[in-house]
Write an enzyme that holds these catalytic residues in place. Structure first.
Site, PDB file in Angstrom:
ATOM      1  N   ASP A  17      17.309 -15.523 -67.458  1.00 22.63           N
ATOM      2  CA  ASP A  17      18.335 -16.312 -66.761  1.00 22.63           C
ATOM      3  C   ASP A  17      18.715 -17.540 -67.588  1.00 22.63           C
ATOM      4  O   ASP A  17      19.606 -18.301 -67.210  1.00 22.63           O
ATOM      5  CB  ASP A  17      17.899 -16.679 -65.327  1.00 22.63           C
ATOM      6  CG  ASP A  17      16.663 -17.541 -65.290  1.00 22.63           C
ATOM      7  OD1 ASP A  17      16.029 -17.752 -66.350  1.00 22.63           O
ATOM      8  OD2 ASP A  17      16.309 -18.028 -64.186  1.00 22.63           O
ATOM      9  N   SER A  18      18.077 -17.689 -68.768  1.00 17.88           N
ATOM     10  CA  SER A  18      18.540 -18.683 -69.743  1.00 17.88           C
ATOM     11  C   SER A  18      19.985 -18.369 -70.143  1.00 17.88           C
ATOM     12  O   SER A  18      20.644 -19.194 -70.765  1.00 17.88           O
ATOM     13  CB  SER A  18      17.632 -18.681 -70.981  1.00 17.88           C
ATOM     14  OG  SER A  18      17.441 -17.364 -71.469  1.00 17.88           O
ATOM     15  N   GLU A  62       4.870 -20.409 -70.316  1.00 19.04           N
ATOM     16  CA  GLU A  62       5.892 -21.236 -70.968  1.00 19.04           C
ATOM     17  C   GLU A  62       5.441 -22.689 -71.071  1.00 19.04           C
ATOM     18  O   GLU A  62       5.104 -23.325 -70.063  1.00 19.04           O
ATOM     19  CB  GLU A  62       7.226 -21.125 -70.200  1.00 19.04           C
ATOM     20  CG  GLU A  62       8.323 -21.960 -70.856  1.00 19.04           C
ATOM     21  CD  GLU A  62       9.739 -21.614 -70.430  1.00 19.04           C
ATOM     22  OE1 GLU A  62       9.930 -20.618 -69.697  1.00 19.04           O
ATOM     23  OE2 GLU A  62      10.658 -22.351 -70.842  1.00 19.04           O
TER      24      GLU A  62
END
Ligand code: KIV
Length: 274
Positions: A52-53, A191
């Site tokens: 979704d970046s 992340e």
């Protein structure tokens, strides 16, 4: 790559588990369109993520929050046409999985049916996220978990910063990793967490960990494609190495084109029809 599945066979979640057992690094990358997906797949990447970046690197939003299921489906369908070999995972966007397990299931099912992706990824590792993972896995949908810096929660986290530096946070992240494994996730994105924590989570779980800003002690690495190719000039986090400078090359190419048009040296005879 030595783990290439047989000719014509797609990489599966099972292949990634086997790679962890053999201590063979998993190479993952994002893609958002057909042409780059084909390049990434032909280069032998094991896992392609339609992240979704896309909201930031394709649409120019400040965060991933505005991204919709329709956006994800549109991009994942384009990527699917370019990916023949890698495992294709599509991100569940903000508010597509937070409401209820039923809605999560409906949305994930739709994303798989309409895109041809093999798995979904969703952010978070609390009890609710684990319930969603369990529901999807029971329905036959493989799920990649994602903990640490989870960009969809940027406003709760108070910005894009390293997660798990304090021991209480580190403990929470380890618990989340165990919980997602227990719920049936086939792998975990870690992340922006300290390398030592990522490495200890990697030894603790039997599923592969894929790090971004999580050091070298994980089972694989993922990066956002335009970042590693140098297309996203302004973005320079500590963990990012640029493996190409396509932004500079693209600017130079466009300048050359403009000069040639203005000088009437393009199109020349070679590029014109008789
Ligand atoms: O959306 C994305 O691209 C991601 C990767 C950074 C893992 O979640």
């Amino acid at each position: 790559m030595s783990t290439q599945p047989g000719e014509g066979r797609r990489t599966t979640v099972r292949d990634l588990l086997d790679m962890k057992q053999r201590r063979e690094p998993i190479v993952a990358l994002t893609a958002y369109d057909f042409l780059f997906a084909r390049i990434v797949d032909e280069a032998g990447v094991d896992l392609v993520l339609v992240g979704d970046s896309v909201g930031q690197v394709f649409s120019g939003y400040e965060s991933t929050l505005p991204v919709t299921i329709e956006d994800m489906i549109y991009h994942a369908r384009a990527v699917r046409r370019g990916v023949k070999r890698a495992l294709l995972v599509v991100d569940m966007p903000f508010m597509s999985f937070q409401v209820s397990p039923q809605e999560t299931l409906r949305n994930a099912g739709r994303m798989l049916k309409e895109t041809g992706a093999e798995a979904v990824k969703l952010e978070g590792g609390d009890e609710a996220a684990a319930d969603h993972v369990r529901t999807l896995v029971r329905a036959g949908i493989p799920v990649l978990g994602h903990i640490g810096l989870t960009p969809q929660s940027v406003h709760v986290l108070g910005g894009y910063r390293v997660q798990g530096r304090e021991s209480i946070e580190a403990e929470r992240l380890s618990e989340e990793a165990g919980r997602l494994e227990e719920a049936g996730a086939f792998g975990l994105v870690l992340e922006v967490v300290p390398a030592t924590l990522a490495s200890s989570i990697t030894s603790m779980v039997t599923i592969p960990t894929i790090g971004i800003g999580a050091g070298a002690g994980v089972d694989g690495q993922v990066l956002v494609l335009p970042d590693l190719l140098g297309l996203n000039d302004a973005f320079k986090p500590k963990f990012l190495r640029r493996f190409a400078e396509l932004g500079d090359a693209a600017r130079a190419g466009v300048r050359e084109y403009a000069l040639a048009v203005r000088a009437r040296s393009y199109p020349d005879e070679e590029h014109s029809f008789e």
